[in-house]
Write an enzyme that holds these catalytic residues in place. Sequence first.
Site: not given
Ligand code: PDD
Length: 289
Positions: A33, A52, A148, A181, A206
């Site tokens: 996703y 990504r 992801k 993270e 991620l």
């Molecule tokens: N989450 N780390 C994890 C485990 C995440 O699920 C996310 C994003 C990030 C940050 O990635 P980005 O900057 O590309 O949003 C880091 C999304 C927003 C979600 O699961 O809703």
Amino acid sequence: MSRIAYVNGEYLPHPEAVVNIEDRGYQFADGVYEVVYLNNGRFIDEDRHLDRLDRSLRELRIAQPMGRPALRVVLREVMRRNRIREGIVYMQITRGVARREHAFPAKPIPPSMVVTARRVAPYPVDVTKWTATAITHPDQRWERCDIKSTALLPNVLAKEAAHAQGAQEAILVDAEGMVTEGSSTNIWIVDKNGVLRTRPLGNEILPGCTRAALAAELTAHGIAFEESRFSAEDLRDAREVFQTSASSFVKPIVKLNGAPVGDGGVGPVAKQLFALFARHVQGGPRNAA
Ligand code: PDD
């Protein structure tokens, strides 16, 4: 007005937007996703997210449902049909529908794709009101957190543990006591020596698009930062802690495990980076449409 979702080639009101019970996403979380933020009608860091997505699909050997130009059209169409200019778009692609067997289907099957969107509050203007609190929590995930994937049960449990303690985010700590993270965010600190740090990319985290965009802005503005691992102890002793993600942007964490981070207010580095990222979102040169 009912919300409209894209499901495998059709735009449908949510009550009619359904997937097959033998979808491998439903059966095995065999899917990927993305979440992209839309500000004033523009998708923020769209190419980073779509790159990504391609990578996640490749790593899991899931077929691409459509090429990028078509995908861009679908994203815009979902936004248009939901009349959203300020929101987030969620896209999910699974391996597809097949009789339940763990191994991939012997014959290729078409992937399933769903896109939904929802409105969010306008972009925050005052960072002192854009803060979160966090707990630390053991990282119980698998060894490919760089993908992801929709398989988010450990993230869900960690977030729930945070909520149960009145906090918004769970900062994950691996078996060696090092911070990986957040449960849905990347984590940055200004350590006790004043060094801005975030964990280097690898299989344990991620590769956040917001992390990458912020890192590019820092480099372009000559602001020093370090990609280096840091421990739960470094986190506890940090002057500042903040999270980044597509929907939290740069969000200071002002309380950790019930104790104030630094003096408990929003620190100067978080303030500076929040402002830097706000300019990026509002159409900075490194976020061209
Ligand atoms: N989450 N780390 C994890 C485990 C995440 O699920 C996310 C994003 C990030 C940050 O990635 P980005 O900057 O590309 O949003 C880091 C999304 C927003 C979600 O699961 O809703």
